[in-house]
Structure formats: C-alpha cells, structure tokens
Design a protein around this motif. Structure first.
Motif, PDB file in Angstrom:
ATOM      1  N   ILE A 182       0.806  -1.218   0.000  1.00  0.00           N
ATOM      2  CA  ILE A 182       0.000   0.000   0.000  1.00  0.00           C
ATOM      3  C   ILE A 182       0.841   1.270   0.000  1.00  0.00           C
ATOM      4  CG2 ILE A 182      -1.596   1.351   1.435  1.00  0.00           C
ATOM      5  CD1 ILE A 182      -2.902  -1.300   2.233  1.00  0.00           C
ATOM      6  N   ALA A 183       1.868   1.305   0.851  1.00  0.00           N
ATOM      7  CA  ALA A 183       2.668   2.520   1.037  1.00  0.00           C
ATOM      8  C   ALA A 183       3.244   3.023  -0.293  1.00  0.00           C
ATOM      9  CB  ALA A 183       3.797   2.247   2.027  1.00  0.00           C
ATOM     10  N   GLY A 184       2.932   4.271  -0.614  1.00  0.00           N
ATOM     11  CA  GLY A 184       3.442   4.885  -1.837  1.00  0.00           C
ATOM     12  C   GLY A 184       2.760   4.425  -3.104  1.00  0.00           C
ATOM     13  N   LYS A 185       1.823   3.496  -2.998  1.00  0.00           N
ATOM     14  CA  LYS A 185       1.156   2.960  -4.188  1.00  0.00           C
ATOM     15  C   LYS A 185      -0.321   3.339  -4.249  1.00  0.00           C
ATOM     16  CE  LYS A 185       4.278  -1.044  -4.074  1.00  0.00           C
ATOM     17  NZ  LYS A 185       4.356  -2.522  -3.937  1.00  0.00           N
ATOM     18  N   LEU A 186      -0.937   3.496  -3.085  1.00  0.00           N
ATOM     19  CA  LEU A 186      -2.362   3.807  -3.027  1.00  0.00           C
ATOM     20  C   LEU A 186      -2.586   5.049  -2.182  1.00  0.00           C
ATOM     21  CD1 LEU A 186      -3.738   0.193  -2.397  1.00  0.00           C
ATOM     22  CD2 LEU A 186      -3.699   1.432  -4.574  1.00  0.00           C
ATOM     23  N   VAL A 187      -3.588   5.809  -2.542  1.00  0.00           N
ATOM     24  CA  VAL A 187      -3.886   7.054  -1.834  1.00  0.00           C
ATOM     25  C   VAL A 187      -4.944   6.789  -0.767  1.00  0.00           C
ATOM     26  CG1 VAL A 187      -4.733   9.414  -2.056  1.00  0.00           C
ATOM     27  CG2 VAL A 187      -3.361   8.390  -3.893  1.00  0.00           C
ATOM     28  N   PRO A 188      -4.620   7.046   0.519  1.00  0.00           N
ATOM     29  CA  PRO A 188      -5.629   6.880   1.565  1.00  0.00           C
ATOM     30  C   PRO A 188      -6.893   7.681   1.257  1.00  0.00           C
ATOM     31  CG  PRO A 188      -3.464   7.180   2.542  1.00  0.00           C
ATOM     32  CD  PRO A 188      -3.308   7.436   1.066  1.00  0.00           C
TER      33      PRO A 188
END
Length: 314
Positions: A182-188
């Motif tokens: 998730i980190a750096g790949k998807l926007v919260p």
C-alpha cells in the motif's frame, strides 16, 4: 403464606438475585449489605418452601421454581413502578442507582467517555457499567433486566423490544500505513482495488467465532470472496493486529478515524458497495415511560449528537 403480610421488598431482592446471580452484586444493585440480602433470601426460602438459589462456585443458580417465578415477578414490579411513578419528574441529582449497558468495545471507547462525563456531572450518585456484547443474548438480557439497554447493529427482535436509531455506521478499511502493498502505491481515502482486497489477509471482529459478515455477503453477490485469516472478539484487538503490518480489516468508519492516528493506520474505502448498518438503542418496552430510563436514553442520544457535531463522530 399470608399474602397480606408479605413484604414486597423481598420481591426486589429476588429480582436482583435473578439478574445478578450473586448475593454481593444483588446487594450492590439494591444498596443493601450482603447479610441483609442473605437474610431476605432465607425469608423467601421459608415463605416459598424452596431453595430458590443454589450456590455453584461463585454463582447463585436459580432452581426451577425460581425460573417459573422470575418473569411474573419482574413484570409485576415493572407495572407497580410505572403505576406509582408514572410520568413524574426524575431528579438525577437525588437518584441513587446503577444503569447497565451492553455493546461492543467500539461504544465503550467512543461513546462512554462523553456519556460518563455527562452523567457524573448531572447525577453524582448514579453508576454506569458497560458489558461486552459477548455477555449473551440481548433479548434474554433485556427480558431479565440484566441490562437496561443495548447499543448494537441491526438485530431481529420480538415486538416487546423498543428501539431508537442512534447513527449510521459505514465500513472503512484499515491497513498499516507502512504496508508494502500500500505505502506509496495507493492514496488513503480512495477505494482499495478489489483484487488486492480479496488477496490480502483480513482480521475481523467476531464475538461468536464466525469468520464472515456484511463484507462477505456483499462480495458473494459478485461471486468474489476475501481471505479471512483471523477472528477476534474486540475492534481494538483487530486494530492492533492490523497495525503490525500483515492484515487489513473492515471496521466502523468512526472507529477507524479514532484509532488511525495513534496506530499509524491508513484508511480506505471498501472496493464494493456495502450496506450501511444502522446503530440502534434497544430496551424493554416496559421501561419506555419510566422516567429514570427515559432520562438515561436521552443522555445517550445527547452524547451521540454532541460527539457527532464536534467531529469526534461515534
């Protein structure tokens, strides 16, 4: 037995013993000492020619005779209370009693701090205890007056249980902000991709050990399923596990917003539409017009509205 000379206070002791299954706890609920409750029980045993309660470990287990008497006595006491009190004004400053609520740790964490502060300021001699949902069947607990009210998601209940909508509780997906997928790949704040959502191991809150819930029903309608690898009895334990980095979880969005900052969690939307549960307040309808119970319900609803309006939404 000469009923004309019967002490009706003994029925309150009997009812408290049925609820608490403990001489000590019954005394605390009634404001009586343990010897006073024991003495009342002995009088009841003599009058009714039955043991009524038999000790088993730390509990007082009712006999079949007590089981038969419990509901008629409880209903009679409720009718007497309603008839005598009616719609009289309830003064919380002078009241001395204990209210018992039941719900998930979601409510004890988000609602109880505000509710407890309000009650302490308005009613210094009123105590509140909050029981976990795992305590047992809500219908039975309300029927036996073990609890005054329950805070729960939609339930199928008999007609004699009254309800009031408190708020809607949509789901949010939580994951460690440092999760490598998730980190750096998807926007919260955005929706998790459906394939990723189904592939990642899920932790769920389950008080009965079930490994599925609302999310799984929604996925099933699309012919998909997720990987539920862990079931825990409390939302807080689910959040702590997710913070370790491997699992993701679907939790109430209000709960997610509260725990995310301290646990370094990222919050996402579900990848598919999921029905939004309505959180309701449940109580026995025999207490609907009781002024003390009505005051409690009003305080609960005002606490909910206050938290909602200040942004710490329950």
């Amino acid at each position: 037995m000469n009923f004309a000379a019967f002490d009706l206070n003994l029925l309150h002791v009997f009812d408290a013993l049925m609820r608490e299954r403990s001489v000590t706890r019954a005394g605390e609920a009634l404001g009586l000492s343990q010897p006073a409750v024991s003495a009342a029980l002995n009088r009841l045993r003599h009058l009714l020619d039955d043991q009524l309660f038999v000790r088993r470990g730390n509990d007082m287990v009712p006999t079949p005779r007590s089981e038969d008497l419990a509901e008629p006595i409880r209903e009679a006491l409720a009718k007497l209370e309603t008839a005598l009190i009616g719609d009289r004004f309830f003064d919380p400053r002078a009241a001395e009693r204990t209210f018992t609520l039941l719900g998930a740790d979601f409510f004890s964490m988000l609602l109880m701090p505000e509710l407890a502060t309000r009650i302490a300021a308005k009613a210094p001699n009123i105590a509140v205890r909050f029981l976990d949902s795992a305590k047992g069947d809500i219908t039975r607990l309300l029927q036996e007056d073990v609890i005054d009210a329950a805070l729960e998601r939609p339930l199928t209940t008999p007609d004699w249980i009254a309800t009031e909508l408190m708020f809607d509780s949509p789901f949010a997906i939580i994951a460690s902000a440092d999760h490598p997928a998730i980190a750096g790949k998807l926007v919260p704040g955005t929706a998790l991709p459906l394939d990723l959502f189904c592939e990642m191991p899920h932790a769920i809150r389950s008080i009965d050990g079930s490994m599925q819930g609302y999310i799984d029903d929604a996925l099933s309608s699309l012919g998909r399923r997720r990987k539920v690898s862990l079931a825990l009895p409390h939302f807080q334990s689910v959040a702590l596990v997710v913070a370790k980095g491997k699992f993701i979880a679907a939790v109430p969005s209000q709960f997610a917003r509260v725990v995310a900052p301290s646990l370094n969690l990222a919050i996402f939307e579900p990848p598919i539409p999921v029905p939004v549960p309505e959180i309701k307040l449940y109580w026995h309808s025999r207490h609907t017009n009781n002024p003390a119970h009505r005051w409690l319900r009003q305080e609960i609803m005002e606490a909910v509205r206050f938290i909602w309006n200040t942004g710490d939404r329950p």
